[in-house]
Motif scaffolding. Structure first.
Motif, mmCIF file in Angstrom:
data_model
loop_
_atom_site.group_PDB
_atom_site.id
_atom_site.type_symbol
_atom_site.label_atom_id
_atom_site.label_comp_id
_atom_site.label_asym_id
_atom_site.label_seq_id
_atom_site.Cartn_x
_atom_site.Cartn_y
_atom_site.Cartn_z
ATOM 1 N N ASN A 1 0.859 -1.173 0.000
ATOM 2 C CA ASN A 1 0.000 0.000 0.000
ATOM 3 C C ASN A 1 0.895 1.221 0.000
ATOM 4 O O ASN A 1 1.556 1.529 0.999
ATOM 5 N N ALA A 2 0.960 1.916 -1.134
ATOM 6 C CA ALA A 2 1.874 3.041 -1.275
ATOM 7 C C ALA A 2 1.459 4.237 -0.429
ATOM 8 O O ALA A 2 2.308 5.044 -0.047
ATOM 9 N N MET A 3 0.174 4.370 -0.128
ATOM 10 C CA MET A 3 -0.284 5.538 0.625
ATOM 11 C C MET A 3 0.192 5.498 2.070
ATOM 12 O O MET A 3 0.511 6.533 2.658
ATOM 13 N N GLN A 4 0.233 4.313 2.671
ATOM 14 C CA GLN A 4 0.682 4.171 4.061
ATOM 15 C C GLN A 4 2.004 3.416 4.186
ATOM 16 O O GLN A 4 2.464 3.151 5.302
ATOM 17 N N ASP A 5 2.633 3.054 3.055
ATOM 18 C CA ASP A 5 3.856 2.237 3.084
ATOM 19 C C ASP A 5 3.633 0.998 3.950
ATOM 20 O O ASP A 5 4.423 0.676 4.836
ATOM 21 N N TYR A 6 2.565 0.303 3.660
ATOM 22 C CA TYR A 6 2.153 -0.851 4.449
ATOM 23 C C TYR A 6 2.305 -2.113 3.609
ATOM 24 O O TYR A 6 1.900 -2.149 2.442
ATOM 25 N N PHE A 7 2.916 -3.150 4.197
ATOM 26 C CA PHE A 7 3.162 -4.406 3.491
ATOM 27 C C PHE A 7 2.481 -5.554 4.245
ATOM 28 O O PHE A 7 3.130 -6.230 5.040
ATOM 29 N N PRO A 8 1.205 -5.781 4.046
ATOM 30 C CA PRO A 8 0.545 -6.892 4.741
ATOM 31 C C PRO A 8 0.977 -8.237 4.169
ATOM 32 O O PRO A 8 1.207 -8.382 2.963
#
Length: 347
Positions: free
Chosen positions: A225-232
């Motif tokens: 997720n580029a908006m939150q720099d999140y890698f689930p």
């Protein structure tokens, strides 16, 4: 092997030297870690000006089929890779059967299956065709994609029968009965943010290397997720009520294989017991004590800040503890360190 039996005209020297730009690859091949490569490319679109944002195609390739343009670009990067290109729609009946035949027997050694199938398509129908073929064969494959708004993406390892296939958890575009062809606009390339696609493709290639070369932990599902720099990350289990009959069949076969596998985790209690270490001489009174408990560790550690999930601190600074009121405190004698050391020597 390229289409029509065409072979690359130039081959890179296998000498491991600084002047050889592929020297690292050649060194790995000599060590037996990396063998020869063959890429089978399937697509049926042509390169358009809207595709120039992909940074993979070049303006002079406009009008070429995407597989031919991709072959030319990749051959310039590494001429040692062999290519076999097919410019057709894999969702039609005749092409789908040929597509399955090439997965089954189009490996580097003709007649043997490919090692891995990579899905980089941009529509649901093509993904379902790849999913159906890999479930029926069965064939391990990796799926990848970037969202329509181009700020998120994912990669997914699919092992038929062991993990969820693409049909086990259909996306919203199918669950909501939306015709995805109505979402495309003429002259506009969906997911038109090359940075997101570069990140997702890099994650896909990294996962491929871990899977083929056998190092690290292979990701079953990794999102971005580029908006939150999140890698689930997660591991999706197969759906027993999957619409794909081949998927359900592979699930049953996987369960049988697991049931027949010997249980290697059972160990005799005698083997688990460690021999007690005894020393006849112990002049210094050294004792082996149990490891510090979690409660004792928390008491001896400082406060831990609030951190997001998956991140921990390596160590903490212990809190400064003030002595209780009734504790005996040594008073300051006013002596220097040298004076105290001299007094200790005189004892």
């Amino acid at each position: 092997m390229a289409a029509g039996g065409e072979r690359p005209t130039g081959r890179m020297s296998a000498e491991v030297t600084d002047s050889n730009p592929y020297s690292r690859l050649m060194a790995l091949k000599r060590m037996g870690i990396v063998e020869d490569y063959e890429l089978l490319l399937f697509d049926y679109d042509r390169v358009e000006l809207a595709n120039m944002n992909r940074l993979f195609f070049q303006p002079h390739q406009a009008g070429l089929s995407k597989v031919e343009a991709a072959k030319n670009t990749l051959r310039n990067i590494n001429p040692d890779v062999e290519f076999e290109v097919h410019n057709y729609n894999i969702t039609t009946m005749d092409n789908f059967q040929h597509f399955m035949d090439r997965i089954r027997g189009g490996g580097l050694v003709e007649g043997k299956a490919v090692d891995l199938v990579l899905s980089c398509v941009d529509n649901f129908e093509a993904r379902m065709a790849i999913n159906a073929a890999c479930n029926e064969l069965p064939q391990v494959w990796m799926e990848s994609g970037v969202s329509e708004n181009a700020v998120s993406g994912h990669i997914q390892l699919v092992v038929p029968g062991e993990t969820a296939c693409f049909a086990c958890a259909p996306p919203l575009v199918v669950a909501a009965n939306i015709d995805e062809r109505t979402l495309k606009r003429e002259g506009v390339c969906a997911a038109s943010l090359p940075t997101t696609m570069a990140i997702v493709s890099g994650l896909l290639v990294q996962n491929v290397l871990k899977y083929l070369l056998g190092f690290g932990s292979v990701s079953y599902y990794l999102g971005y997720n580029a908006m939150q720099d999140y890698f689930p990350t997660m591991r999706l289990k197969p759906n027993p009520q999957c619409d794909d009959r081949s998927c359900r069949l592979q699930q049953e076969q996987y369960k049988k294989r697991e049931a027949e596998r010997p249980n290697t985790e059972t160990v005799d209690d005698e083997e688990e017991k460690e021999d007690e270490v005894k020393h006849e001489d112990n002049d210094w009174g050294i004792e082996l004590v149990s490891e510090i408990s979690e409660e004792e560790l928390k008491a001896a550690s400082g406060s831990v800040p609030d951190l997001p999930q998956g991140i921990t601190v390596a160590y903490t600074v212990p809190d400064q503890q003030t002595p209780p009121d009734n504790a005996e405190v040594v008073g300051d004698t006013g002596q220097s360190l040298e004076e105290l050391m001299a007094a200790m020597k005189s004892l």
